[in-house]
Design an enzyme around this catalytic site. Sequence first.
Site, mmCIF file in Angstrom:
data_model
loop_
_atom_site.group_PDB
_atom_site.id
_atom_site.type_symbol
_atom_site.label_atom_id
_atom_site.label_comp_id
_atom_site.label_asym_id
_atom_site.label_seq_id
_atom_site.Cartn_x
_atom_site.Cartn_y
_atom_site.Cartn_z
ATOM 1 N N LYS A 21 0.839 -1.212 0.000
ATOM 2 C CA LYS A 21 0.000 0.000 0.000
ATOM 3 C C LYS A 21 0.866 1.251 0.000
ATOM 4 O O LYS A 21 0.661 2.171 -0.799
ATOM 5 C CB LYS A 21 -0.907 0.001 1.241
ATOM 6 C CG LYS A 21 -1.569 1.348 1.527
ATOM 7 C CD LYS A 21 -2.450 1.307 2.762
ATOM 8 C CE LYS A 21 -1.756 1.588 4.072
ATOM 9 N NZ LYS A 21 -1.377 2.986 4.331
ATOM 10 N N ASN A 22 1.828 1.281 0.922
ATOM 11 C CA ASN A 22 2.604 2.514 1.071
ATOM 12 C C ASN A 22 3.635 2.708 -0.041
ATOM 13 O O ASN A 22 4.270 3.759 -0.115
ATOM 14 C CB ASN A 22 3.257 2.559 2.457
ATOM 15 C CG ASN A 22 2.212 2.797 3.539
ATOM 16 O OD1 ASN A 22 1.089 3.223 3.244
ATOM 17 N ND2 ASN A 22 2.556 2.501 4.786
ATOM 18 N N ARG A 91 -4.019 9.378 4.674
ATOM 19 C CA ARG A 91 -2.849 10.225 4.902
ATOM 20 C C ARG A 91 -1.964 10.326 3.661
ATOM 21 O O ARG A 91 -1.355 11.359 3.373
ATOM 22 C CB ARG A 91 -2.063 9.629 6.079
ATOM 23 C CG ARG A 91 -0.698 10.189 6.344
ATOM 24 C CD ARG A 91 -0.659 11.630 6.709
ATOM 25 N NE ARG A 91 -1.803 12.081 7.479
ATOM 26 C CZ ARG A 91 -1.846 13.234 8.120
ATOM 27 N NH1 ARG A 91 -0.805 14.040 8.107
ATOM 28 N NH2 ARG A 91 -2.924 13.588 8.764
ATOM 29 N N ASP A 115 -5.390 7.536 9.481
ATOM 30 C CA ASP A 115 -5.503 6.948 10.813
ATOM 31 C C ASP A 115 -5.266 7.950 11.929
ATOM 32 O O ASP A 115 -4.375 8.793 11.843
ATOM 33 C CB ASP A 115 -4.466 5.836 10.964
ATOM 34 C CG ASP A 115 -4.799 4.647 10.096
ATOM 35 O OD1 ASP A 115 -5.989 4.455 9.802
ATOM 36 O OD2 ASP A 115 -3.877 3.930 9.714
ATOM 37 N N ASP A 302 4.260 -0.037 12.066
ATOM 38 C CA ASP A 302 3.035 -0.651 11.539
ATOM 39 C C ASP A 302 2.934 -2.137 11.922
ATOM 40 O O ASP A 302 1.877 -2.752 11.764
ATOM 41 C CB ASP A 302 2.963 -0.503 10.015
ATOM 42 C CG ASP A 302 2.925 0.961 9.591
ATOM 43 O OD1 ASP A 302 2.696 1.822 10.448
ATOM 44 O OD2 ASP A 302 3.145 1.243 8.391
HETATM 45 N N1 EPU Z 1 6.854 14.078 11.899
HETATM 46 C C1 EPU Z 1 7.007 15.391 12.272
HETATM 47 N N2 EPU Z 1 6.868 16.381 11.323
HETATM 48 C C2 EPU Z 1 6.600 16.068 10.014
HETATM 49 C C3 EPU Z 1 6.451 14.732 9.638
HETATM 50 C C4 EPU Z 1 6.570 13.751 10.600
HETATM 51 O O1 EPU Z 1 7.243 15.687 13.436
HETATM 52 O O2 EPU Z 1 6.481 17.001 9.200
HETATM 53 C C5 EPU Z 1 6.965 12.994 12.913
HETATM 54 C C6 EPU Z 1 5.641 12.279 13.125
HETATM 55 O O3 EPU Z 1 4.836 12.908 14.080
HETATM 56 C C7 EPU Z 1 6.082 10.890 13.563
HETATM 57 C C8 EPU Z 1 7.396 10.681 12.793
HETATM 58 O O4 EPU Z 1 7.844 11.987 12.418
HETATM 59 O O5 EPU Z 1 6.359 10.870 14.930
HETATM 60 C C9 EPU Z 1 7.295 9.795 11.574
HETATM 61 O O6 EPU Z 1 6.331 10.300 10.661
HETATM 62 P P1 EPU Z 1 6.403 10.054 9.083
HETATM 63 O O7 EPU Z 1 6.249 11.375 8.428
HETATM 64 O O8 EPU Z 1 7.586 9.216 8.732
HETATM 65 O O9 EPU Z 1 5.084 9.209 8.844
HETATM 66 P P2 EPU Z 1 4.114 9.306 7.588
HETATM 67 O O10 EPU Z 1 4.914 9.575 6.385
HETATM 68 O O11 EPU Z 1 2.941 10.175 7.894
HETATM 69 C C10 EPU Z 1 4.273 6.784 6.881
HETATM 70 C C11 EPU Z 1 3.306 5.670 6.638
HETATM 71 C C12 EPU Z 1 2.732 5.187 7.969
HETATM 72 C C13 EPU Z 1 3.885 4.713 8.852
HETATM 73 C C14 EPU Z 1 4.923 5.849 9.007
HETATM 74 C C15 EPU Z 1 6.176 5.439 9.770
HETATM 75 C C16 EPU Z 1 2.413 6.185 4.454
HETATM 76 C C17 EPU Z 1 1.259 6.652 3.670
HETATM 77 N N3 EPU Z 1 2.236 6.152 5.782
HETATM 78 O O12 EPU Z 1 3.540 7.829 7.534
HETATM 79 O O13 EPU Z 1 1.904 4.078 7.665
HETATM 80 O O14 EPU Z 1 3.401 4.358 10.130
HETATM 81 O O15 EPU Z 1 5.342 6.305 7.700
HETATM 82 O O16 EPU Z 1 6.792 4.357 9.149
HETATM 83 O O17 EPU Z 1 3.452 5.832 3.913
HETATM 84 C C18 EPU Z 1 0.028 2.645 7.850
HETATM 85 O O18 EPU Z 1 0.259 2.232 6.713
HETATM 86 O O19 EPU Z 1 -0.783 2.075 8.634
HETATM 87 C C19 EPU Z 1 0.724 3.844 8.338
HETATM 88 C C20 EPU Z 1 0.271 4.579 9.331
#
Ligand code: EPU
Length: 415
Positions: A21-22, A91, A115, A302
Amino acid sequence: MKFIVEGGRPLAGRIRVSGSKNAVLPMLAATLLTRHRCVITDVPDIVDVRNFLKILTDLGCSVKTRPGKVEVAAENLRTFRPDPVLVGSMRASVVLLGALLGRSRQVDLSFPGGDLIGARPIDVHLRAFSQMGAVANGQSRLRLKAKRLNGAEVFAESSVTGTENMILAGVLATGTTVIKLAALEPHVLSLCKFLKKMGARISGIGTHTLVIRGVKNLHGATSSVIPDMIEAGTFALLAAATKSQITITNVDHSQMDAVYHKMSEMGVRFSLAKDSLTILKPKSSYRAGAIRTGLYPNLATDLQPPFGVFATQCRGTSVVHDWIWEGRLGYLAELKKLGARVRLIDTHRAEITGPVGLKSGNIRSSDIRAGMTLLIAAIVARGKSVVRDIHHIDRGYEKIEQRLSKLGAKITRQV
Ligand code: EPU
């Protein structure tokens, strides 16, 4: 919608891991960066993909789907404002910021949903866009415009979608973009490889520093989606928690080090073949472990919830520590309803003591991974359980009840 599950039955057989998915969602965003046709194969049939394809269609792309295969041609876009309702459903829609800035030099995105697992800020993304010359246009922080999109040195702070956004914006920017502390997750690498096939110039793939030399145009490309390491790990833990022998196919072992390491430590027996993993029945009791999540190649956040349900079947007290999201332990309250022995330390940490014979109950999923975890718990628990709000599960797992029924699970869907 809910699943009625008759748990406590042995499972056996083979199950194939779907495309990730991601990984597929940012690839779909990347198709906006060319006027030419892109073909993506091994696409999972999940609600997030269907909604992303609706967003692309609505933006003006021609989208053709066949089972497992998607063709997108973004010849002419009619708007740079993706449908707010669909954007709010996931997201991953945040990566439309980078893709539309790259393609149209402007984007008007409503706030991405997804989520409720934590605050989910995007300050890192927005700082990078601003360094590249994009300015907020109007009241909304996510309405951005760039007269010229310039390469810049930007800092991704290991954010997964943040890194993806910077890559998507950088490939068609003028000059060189250097992304420092880029995330290393396999789906970030697969996005880079897809863009390279489209003619992008990216070096440093697989390291924390990506160097992108902007090009004028990209062309179409064909690529398949990498196997979903989260699904592979989840099926492995389902097999372990139910003490079943199950062979999981379409597994990319190179992504699975942390899972294999943790499963070995906790006493799971398994064997590996070329692209498959077989979980074997245990000969002695499983052992409690320290389930600590981290940035790739550490254990993925995850996979923390499925490890949590597995921990209920292990002897001793396991410690769960998920520092990435502050809302990822909510499933533990539901597990308690099935008899799990859980002590919540704070929003990031908990202790789970086992082994316990889970009993049936009425539980509710709160996000994709929690939902799948509770489905596993219901399959482990003896008797008839009800898992509610399964629309979360449908966002990320293709035809899950049919696939798990082939392993012997008794699951029926009720509207
Ligand atoms: N963070 C910040 N500022 C930002 C961005 C992130 O402080 O601008 C912090 C977040 O609060 C968090 C950490 O950095 O504590 C990691 O966040 P990240 O940005 O890496 O997460 P994301 O890109 O929103 C993706 C996956 C998530 C997965 C996370 C971590 C996608 C669409 N989503 O989220 O997947 O948990 O990386 O690996 O790729 C899922 O598939 O169930 C899911 C939630």
